[in-house]
Write a protein that holds these residues in place. Structure first.
Motif, PDB file in Angstrom:
ATOM      1  N   ILE A 140      39.311  38.433  50.516  1.00 43.61           N
ATOM      2  CA  ILE A 140      38.177  37.617  50.991  1.00 43.61           C
ATOM      3  C   ILE A 140      38.430  36.153  50.640  1.00 43.61           C
ATOM      4  O   ILE A 140      38.723  35.822  49.476  1.00 43.61           O
ATOM      5  CB  ILE A 140      36.865  38.105  50.363  1.00 43.61           C
ATOM      6  N   PRO A 141      38.337  35.264  51.575  1.00 48.02           N
ATOM      7  CA  PRO A 141      38.571  33.838  51.290  1.00 48.02           C
ATOM      8  C   PRO A 141      37.637  33.322  50.202  1.00 48.02           C
ATOM      9  O   PRO A 141      36.427  33.546  50.231  1.00 48.02           O
ATOM     10  CB  PRO A 141      38.282  33.158  52.641  1.00 48.02           C
ATOM     11  N   GLY A 142      38.196  32.658  49.209  1.00 48.35           N
ATOM     12  CA  GLY A 142      37.425  32.061  48.136  1.00 48.35           C
ATOM     13  C   GLY A 142      37.078  32.999  47.002  1.00 48.35           C
ATOM     14  O   GLY A 142      36.530  32.554  45.986  1.00 48.35           O
ATOM     15  N   PHE A 143      37.405  34.276  47.152  1.00 48.04           N
ATOM     16  CA  PHE A 143      37.035  35.228  46.093  1.00 48.04           C
ATOM     17  C   PHE A 143      37.787  34.934  44.793  1.00 48.04           C
ATOM     18  O   PHE A 143      37.221  35.014  43.700  1.00 48.04           O
ATOM     19  CB  PHE A 143      37.296  36.664  46.556  1.00 48.04           C
ATOM     20  N   LEU A 144      39.081  34.610  44.906  1.00 52.76           N
ATOM     21  CA  LEU A 144      39.884  34.373  43.713  1.00 52.76           C
ATOM     22  C   LEU A 144      39.418  33.140  42.943  1.00 52.76           C
ATOM     23  O   LEU A 144      39.770  32.986  41.762  1.00 52.76           O
ATOM     24  CB  LEU A 144      41.360  34.243  44.098  1.00 52.76           C
ATOM     25  N   ASP A 145      38.646  32.264  43.580  1.00 51.05           N
ATOM     26  CA  ASP A 145      38.150  31.075  42.889  1.00 51.05           C
ATOM     27  C   ASP A 145      36.730  31.263  42.391  1.00 51.05           C
ATOM     28  O   ASP A 145      36.160  30.351  41.764  1.00 51.05           O
ATOM     29  CB  ASP A 145      38.190  29.872  43.842  1.00 51.05           C
ATOM     30  N   SER A 146      36.141  32.422  42.640  1.00 54.04           N
ATOM     31  CA  SER A 146      34.762  32.674  42.230  1.00 54.04           C
ATOM     32  C   SER A 146      34.713  33.223  40.810  1.00 54.04           C
ATOM     33  O   SER A 146      35.736  33.527  40.198  1.00 54.04           O
ATOM     34  CB  SER A 146      34.095  33.653  43.190  1.00 54.04           C
ATOM     35  N   GLU A 147      33.483  33.361  40.291  1.00 51.31           N
ATOM     36  CA  GLU A 147      33.297  33.885  38.942  1.00 51.31           C
ATOM     37  C   GLU A 147      33.656  35.369  38.844  1.00 51.31           C
ATOM     38  O   GLU A 147      33.880  35.886  37.752  1.00 51.31           O
ATOM     39  CB  GLU A 147      31.841  33.674  38.512  1.00 51.31           C
ATOM     40  N   LEU A 148      33.674  36.062  39.978  1.00 51.30           N
ATOM     41  CA  LEU A 148      33.998  37.494  39.987  1.00 51.30           C
ATOM     42  C   LEU A 148      35.486  37.771  40.179  1.00 51.30           C
ATOM     43  O   LEU A 148      35.884  38.920  40.370  1.00 51.30           O
ATOM     44  CB  LEU A 148      33.207  38.195  41.099  1.00 51.30           C
ATOM     45  N   SER A 149      36.305  36.740  40.118  1.00 49.95           N
ATOM     46  CA  SER A 149      37.737  36.926  40.375  1.00 49.95           C
ATOM     47  C   SER A 149      38.402  37.837  39.351  1.00 49.95           C
ATOM     48  O   SER A 149      39.448  38.432  39.618  1.00 49.95           O
ATOM     49  CB  SER A 149      38.439  35.566  40.393  1.00 49.95           C
ATOM     50  N   ALA A 150      37.788  37.943  38.161  1.00 52.64           N
ATOM     51  CA  ALA A 150      38.380  38.812  37.126  1.00 52.64           C
ATOM     52  C   ALA A 150      38.402  40.271  37.548  1.00 52.64           C
ATOM     53  O   ALA A 150      39.161  41.080  36.993  1.00 52.64           O
ATOM     54  CB  ALA A 150      37.619  38.652  35.813  1.00 52.64           C
ATOM     55  N   LEU A 151      37.582  40.623  38.550  1.00 56.56           N
ATOM     56  CA  LEU A 151      37.566  42.013  39.017  1.00 56.56           C
ATOM     57  C   LEU A 151      38.907  42.432  39.606  1.00 56.56           C
ATOM     58  O   LEU A 151      39.197  43.629  39.708  1.00 56.56           O
ATOM     59  CB  LEU A 151      36.456  42.200  40.064  1.00 56.56           C
ATOM     60  N   ILE A 152      39.705  41.444  39.999  1.00 53.80           N
ATOM     61  CA  ILE A 152      41.013  41.778  40.572  1.00 53.80           C
ATOM     62  C   ILE A 152      41.901  42.478  39.547  1.00 53.80           C
ATOM     63  O   ILE A 152      42.846  43.191  39.901  1.00 53.80           O
ATOM     64  CB  ILE A 152      41.703  40.508  41.109  1.00 53.80           C
ATOM     65  N   LEU A 153      41.596  42.286  38.257  1.00 57.46           N
ATOM     66  CA  LEU A 153      42.385  42.943  37.204  1.00 57.46           C
ATOM     67  C   LEU A 153      42.203  44.455  37.218  1.00 57.46           C
ATOM     68  O   LEU A 153      42.995  45.189  36.614  1.00 57.46           O
ATOM     69  CB  LEU A 153      42.004  42.384  35.841  1.00 57.46           C
TER      70      LEU A 153
END
Length: 337
Positions: A212-225
């Motif tokens: 999703i565009p902008g997701f990695l820069d959001s506060e929830l980006s840690a979920l990618i871990l």
């Protein structure tokens, strides 16, 4: 048709395979020599000439190689020679002969574990001769070779009946049909599969969020871990599910023993077509039956374990097969895993 009434050989020799011994000795000596090359020099005097240090390391490596080969081909090269009247056990220069008529033999299999994981198996032959009890370890003996040795020394085959009528009556009292329940094993396989699918969905969801565009820069980006951990979980549970389903495929639902064959579900296994029937001893936690045919073809079925039950008991099945194959000496043997 396989003839099970062949005349037994006058002598059978059991020993570790020379090729396996040679490969093992070469690998171990190479590892020890390499260890001496890297570990020994720091302990030698620093003022010692390099040529002398190299010579010492070479001598140590040669000594280790000689010791390894001596151990493999002499100290641990135990040979068992089975003859009709005697059994000879030992290595070159140190062998003892036991009369079969006054000597009893028993197998001893010890499975070693390190941190809960199997790390090896020690197979030994326990000899009861007079007032002595001697335990002889047989390093390098494979499962098949050891089972063959014990089958030769202590056959499980039922002795010929003095009265055929009484023998037939005894067989009639034994159960002939056995039911195998693998519900718990199938349930475990299903749970592992479901868990693997769940972790895969989580991995896929995390990957889609990252796209999703902008997701990695959001506060929830840690979920990618979560993605790598979920991926590892999916792989681990998938491997476990595959293994359990492979086990499930070897579990029958019904086993029937008759005078001419053993029927497993819809497949018949006539005694005349088998070279050997291997059955696990009743004391083992997992009990299997394995059929061997001419040409080396093998078929194995799991009959009892922590999640598999058989009714009536497995011991009754062993007795039934033993009774029905009494006229075929050498066909039935215990599989000492």
């Amino acid at each position: 048709m396989v003839n099970h009434a062949q005349i037994a050989p006058t002598e059978r020799v059991f020993r570790r395979q020379p090729l396996r011994s040679a490969v093992g000795a070469i690998v171990l000596s190479a590892v020890l020599s390499a260890a001496a090359l890297f570990i020994l020099p720091p302990f030698l005097p620093q003022l010692m000439p390099r040529s002398t240090r190299g010579l010492i390391v070479l001598i140590v490596a040669i000594a280790l190689t000689v010791a390894v080969f001596a151990g493999f081909f002499w100290f641990r090269n135990i040979r068992v020679v089975v003859r009709p009247d005697t059994v000879e056990i030992g290595r070159a220069g140190n062998r003892e002969t036991f009369p079969r008529a006054s000597t009893a033999f028993r197998s001893k299999v010890t499975e070693h574990r390190t941190n809960g994981l199997p790390s090896g198996t020690t197979r030994a032959l326990v000899v009861y001769s007079g007032d002595r009890e001697i335990t002889v370890e047989l390093p390098g003996y494979t499962r098949t070779m050891f089972s063959e040795l014990v089958a030769e020394l202590n056959p499980i085959a039922q002795p010929p009946a003095a009265d055929p009528v009484e023998a037939a009556r005894a067989r009639a009292h034994l159960p002939s049909s056995f039911q195998v329940d693998a519900t718990a094993e199938r349930r475990l396989a299903g749970r592992l599969t479901g868990t693997a699918v769940g972790f895969f969905i989580v991995t896929l969801g995390a990957a889609l969020l990252a796209a999703i565009p902008g997701f990695l820069d959001s506060e929830l980006s840690a979920l990618i871990l979560i993605a790598p951990m979920a991926a590892l979980g999916a792989i681990g549970f998938a491997i476990g599910a595959v293994q359990r389903r492979r086990v499930v495929r070897t579990i029958p639902t019904q086993v029937t023993v008759s005078a001419h064959s053993i029927r497993v579900d819809e497949a018949d296994h006539p005694y005349a077509q088998l070279t050997r029937i291997w059955m696990t001893p009743p004391a083992y936690p997992a009990k299997r039956i394995r059929f061997e045919r001419a040409g080396g073809k093998r078929t194995t079925f799991l009959l009892e374990s922590a999640r598999v039950t058989i009714t009536p008991e497995y011991g009754d099945l062993l007795l039934a097969v033993r009774a029905q194959t009494a006229h075929l000496p050498g066909l039935l043997s215990l599989d000492l895993e």
